[in-house]
Every structure is written in C-alpha cells, then in structure tokens.
Design a protein around this motif. Structure first.
Motif, PDB file in Angstrom:
ATOM      1  N   TYR A  92       0.851  -1.188   0.000  1.00  0.00           N
ATOM      2  CA  TYR A  92       0.000   0.000   0.000  1.00  0.00           C
ATOM      3  C   TYR A  92       0.885   1.235   0.000  1.00  0.00           C
ATOM      4  N   LEU A  93       0.584   2.166  -0.915  1.00  0.00           N
ATOM      5  CA  LEU A  93       1.363   3.403  -1.032  1.00  0.00           C
ATOM      6  C   LEU A  93       0.434   4.579  -1.252  1.00  0.00           C
ATOM      7  N   ASN A  94       0.533   5.574  -0.385  1.00  0.00           N
ATOM      8  CA  ASN A  94      -0.287   6.775  -0.496  1.00  0.00           C
ATOM      9  C   ASN A  94       0.596   7.966  -0.851  1.00  0.00           C
ATOM     10  N   LEU A  95       0.425   8.477  -2.068  1.00  0.00           N
ATOM     11  CA  LEU A  95       1.175   9.644  -2.541  1.00  0.00           C
ATOM     12  C   LEU A  95       0.237  10.812  -2.848  1.00  0.00           C
ATOM     13  N   SER A  96      -0.943  10.794  -2.261  1.00  0.00           N
ATOM     14  CA  SER A  96      -1.916  11.851  -2.544  1.00  0.00           C
ATOM     15  C   SER A  96      -1.395  13.208  -2.088  1.00  0.00           C
ATOM     16  N   GLY A  97      -1.772  14.239  -2.831  1.00  0.00           N
ATOM     17  CA  GLY A  97      -1.384  15.595  -2.463  1.00  0.00           C
ATOM     18  C   GLY A  97       0.070  15.928  -2.694  1.00  0.00           C
ATOM     19  N   ASN A  98       0.740  15.191  -3.595  1.00  0.00           N
ATOM     20  CA  ASN A  98       2.126  15.503  -3.945  1.00  0.00           C
ATOM     21  C   ASN A  98       2.187  16.180  -5.323  1.00  0.00           C
ATOM     22  N   LYS A  99       3.378  16.285  -5.892  1.00  0.00           N
ATOM     23  CA  LYS A  99       3.578  17.031  -7.145  1.00  0.00           C
ATOM     24  C   LYS A  99       3.816  16.099  -8.335  1.00  0.00           C
ATOM     25  N   ILE A 100       3.172  14.958  -8.327  1.00  0.00           N
ATOM     26  CA  ILE A 100       3.352  13.977  -9.392  1.00  0.00           C
ATOM     27  C   ILE A 100       2.460  14.359 -10.575  1.00  0.00           C
ATOM     28  N   LYS A 101       3.095  14.516 -11.756  1.00  0.00           N
ATOM     29  CA  LYS A 101       2.383  15.087 -12.901  1.00  0.00           C
ATOM     30  C   LYS A 101       2.180  14.131 -14.076  1.00  0.00           C
ATOM     31  N   ASP A 102       3.075  13.143 -14.245  1.00  0.00           N
ATOM     32  CA  ASP A 102       3.003  12.354 -15.472  1.00  0.00           C
ATOM     33  C   ASP A 102       3.183  10.859 -15.218  1.00  0.00           C
ATOM     34  N   LEU A 103       2.815  10.085 -16.234  1.00  0.00           N
ATOM     35  CA  LEU A 103       2.887   8.631 -16.141  1.00  0.00           C
ATOM     36  C   LEU A 103       4.323   8.130 -16.034  1.00  0.00           C
ATOM     37  N   GLY A 104       5.255   8.853 -16.617  1.00  0.00           N
ATOM     38  CA  GLY A 104       6.658   8.459 -16.567  1.00  0.00           C
ATOM     39  C   GLY A 104       7.173   8.373 -15.138  1.00  0.00           C
ATOM     40  N   THR A 105       6.683   9.266 -14.283  1.00  0.00           N
ATOM     41  CA  THR A 105       7.087   9.252 -12.872  1.00  0.00           C
ATOM     42  C   THR A 105       6.557   8.008 -12.168  1.00  0.00           C
ATOM     43  N   VAL A 106       5.308   7.675 -12.458  1.00  0.00           N
ATOM     44  CA  VAL A 106       4.656   6.534 -11.813  1.00  0.00           C
ATOM     45  C   VAL A 106       5.205   5.206 -12.333  1.00  0.00           C
ATOM     46  N   GLU A 107       5.742   5.200 -13.539  1.00  0.00           N
ATOM     47  CA  GLU A 107       6.252   3.972 -14.152  1.00  0.00           C
ATOM     48  C   GLU A 107       7.289   3.279 -13.267  1.00  0.00           C
ATOM     49  N   ALA A 108       8.013   4.049 -12.470  1.00  0.00           N
ATOM     50  CA  ALA A 108       9.039   3.487 -11.588  1.00  0.00           C
ATOM     51  C   ALA A 108       8.448   2.523 -10.565  1.00  0.00           C
ATOM     52  N   LEU A 109       7.124   2.597 -10.336  1.00  0.00           N
ATOM     53  CA  LEU A 109       6.486   1.719  -9.363  1.00  0.00           C
ATOM     54  C   LEU A 109       6.234   0.314  -9.905  1.00  0.00           C
ATOM     55  N   GLN A 110       6.530   0.092 -11.173  1.00  0.00           N
ATOM     56  CA  GLN A 110       6.347  -1.243 -11.752  1.00  0.00           C
ATOM     57  C   GLN A 110       7.182  -2.296 -11.024  1.00  0.00           C
ATOM     58  N   ASN A 111       8.276  -1.873 -10.443  1.00  0.00           N
ATOM     59  CA  ASN A 111       9.164  -2.808  -9.763  1.00  0.00           C
ATOM     60  C   ASN A 111       8.692  -3.169  -8.353  1.00  0.00           C
ATOM     61  N   LEU A 112       7.629  -2.528  -7.895  1.00  0.00           N
ATOM     62  CA  LEU A 112       7.020  -2.914  -6.622  1.00  0.00           C
ATOM     63  C   LEU A 112       6.016  -4.032  -6.913  1.00  0.00           C
ATOM     64  N   LYS A 113       6.498  -5.242  -6.983  1.00  0.00           N
ATOM     65  CA  LYS A 113       5.703  -6.379  -7.449  1.00  0.00           C
ATOM     66  C   LYS A 113       4.538  -6.728  -6.529  1.00  0.00           C
ATOM     67  N   ASN A 114       4.644  -6.367  -5.238  1.00  0.00           N
ATOM     68  CA  ASN A 114       3.586  -6.712  -4.279  1.00  0.00           C
ATOM     69  C   ASN A 114       2.575  -5.579  -4.067  1.00  0.00           C
ATOM     70  N   LEU A 115       2.759  -4.475  -4.779  1.00  0.00           N
ATOM     71  CA  LEU A 115       1.886  -3.317  -4.581  1.00  0.00           C
ATOM     72  C   LEU A 115       0.456  -3.638  -5.026  1.00  0.00           C
ATOM     73  N   LYS A 116      -0.503  -3.434  -4.132  1.00  0.00           N
ATOM     74  CA  LYS A 116      -1.906  -3.709  -4.425  1.00  0.00           C
ATOM     75  C   LYS A 116      -2.768  -2.446  -4.438  1.00  0.00           C
ATOM     76  N   SER A 117      -2.362  -1.440  -3.667  1.00  0.00           N
ATOM     77  CA  SER A 117      -3.177  -0.231  -3.553  1.00  0.00           C
ATOM     78  C   SER A 117      -2.302   1.010  -3.673  1.00  0.00           C
ATOM     79  N   LEU A 118      -2.698   1.919  -4.575  1.00  0.00           N
ATOM     80  CA  LEU A 118      -1.957   3.162  -4.810  1.00  0.00           C
ATOM     81  C   LEU A 118      -2.919   4.339  -4.758  1.00  0.00           C
ATOM     82  N   ASP A 119      -2.518   5.390  -4.060  1.00  0.00           N
ATOM     83  CA  ASP A 119      -3.352   6.588  -3.956  1.00  0.00           C
ATOM     84  C   ASP A 119      -2.590   7.792  -4.505  1.00  0.00           C
TER      85      ASP A 119
END
Length: 217
Positions: A92-119
């Motif tokens: 579980y990862l909560n990044l709400s209310g940050n300065k994330i703007k594009d899909l390229g930034t989020v792509e780095a989370l692909q390596n979190l193989k156990n990630l089930k919930s993202l905010d």
C-alpha cells in the motif's frame, strides 16, 4: 520532530528493531530526511510521514519489511524508483497531495511487485485524460487506485469489516438469548389459558360446595 529527538536521547531504552508501526505526521524533514529514521527499524511494517515537507525519497532508509507507506501532502515530484530498492515489499502506497504530474514518474512503481493499492488523489496526474485506465494498464499488479478497483468497487476497510463481524456476533448472541420468535409467547398463552381454567374450576367447586352446604342446612 520532538518524538524522534526524544528517541535519540533515550536510544538506550528503546530497541528500534522491535518497532513495527511509526507515525511521524506533521514533523518537519531536513534536507530530505527526518532525523532518527534509519535502517535500525528492521521490523517496521507501517510508516506514516504525511505533511513533513519531503521533496525527495533519496534518503529513505532501507525498510525491507515495510508494507504500508503514507506520504500524503508532501512535495514529492519524482524519484519513486527508490521505493523498490529500499521498500520492496510494499503493498500500500499513499502519494496523494504531492507534485506527481506524469505517467513516466509513476512507471518506476512497476518494480514494486507486491503493490496492491496506490493513492494519487489530488496529484496533477489525475487530470490526465484516461488517467485511471492508463495507471491500471501501466501498473498491472495493483488492484485499487485512489480507493477503487477498475470496476469502481470501493476497497474494503479492514476495521469496518471487523466491526461488522462484531455486530453480527452480537446479533447472534441476542437471538440465542431471546430464543426463536413466538416460542415463549405461545407458552405464555398456554399458561394463561391453563391458569384461567384452574381458577374457573376452583370457583365452580367452591360454588357447588356452598350450595350443598346451604341445602343440608
């Protein structure tokens, strides 16, 4: 942060290795880190650092057992690849209310193989066209995005589930104590009927005895 300053001053009284949950919300980070938060927290499973003015995750310690990470309301805009290196078991990862703007930034989370919930609620990326579909396609391991799955079903709340189960148990106990509906009502009716007949018979007997006595006299 006053809490961690206290921890540092009394480190001989505290075993970091036994701490499993740590909430540092509203503390203030310095140069991208919070003093006292380090690799010593080997058993940490839940970490919350909401609104601590984090601009980067570069100095995040290695927390191999961490499963839930709250980073809402900070100033993080990138560098998410660090999470897979330092916290590989995140679910579980909560990044709400940050300065994330594009899909390229989020792509780095692909390596979190156990990630089930993202905010990512209240991040600029949520304004992108087909935002949800794009994230689910990019991160195929996740089940919930901003609290909902791809069919818009809300993520379950474990605490609410526990409460509901508790309520059901209470209801069952109440039913057991009360007994099947109508059982006692019928018995009461029978008892009432029996007592009425008994009283009637007694009255009749008393009346006959009285009359017989009157006749004898």
């Amino acid at each position: 942060c006053g809490f961690l300053m206290l921890v540092n001053l009394t480190s001989d009284l505290l075993s970091y290795s036994k701490v499993t949950e740590l909430v540092l919300d509203n503390c203030r980070s310095s140069n991208g880190e919070i003093e006292g938060l380090n690799d010593s927290f080997k058993e940490l499973e839940f970490l919350s650092m909401a609104n601590v003015e984090l601009t980067s995750l570069a100095k995040l310690p290695t927390l191999s057992k961490l499963r839930k990470l709250e980073l809402s309301d900070n100033i993080i805009s990138g560098g998410l690849e660090v999470l897979a290196e330092r916290c590989p078991n995140l679910t579980y990862l909560n990044l709400s209310g940050n300065k994330i703007k594009d899909l390229g930034t989020v792509e780095a989370l692909q390596n979190l193989k156990n990630l089930k919930s993202l905010d990512l609620f209240n991040c600029e990326i949520t304004n992108l066209e087909d935002y949800r579909d794009s994230i689910f396609e990019l991160l195929q391991q996740i089940t919930y995005l901003d609290g909902f799955d791809q069919e818009d079903n809300e993520a379950p709340d474990s605490e609410d589930d526990d409460d509901e189960e508790g309520d059901e148990d209470d209801d069952d106990e109440d039913e057991d104590e009360a007994g099947p509906p109508g059982e006692y009502e019928e018995e009461d009716d029978e008892d009432d009927g029996g007592s009425d007949l008994g009283e009637g018979e007694e009255e009749e007997e008393v009346g006959l005895s009285y009359l017989m006595k009157e006749e004898i006299q």
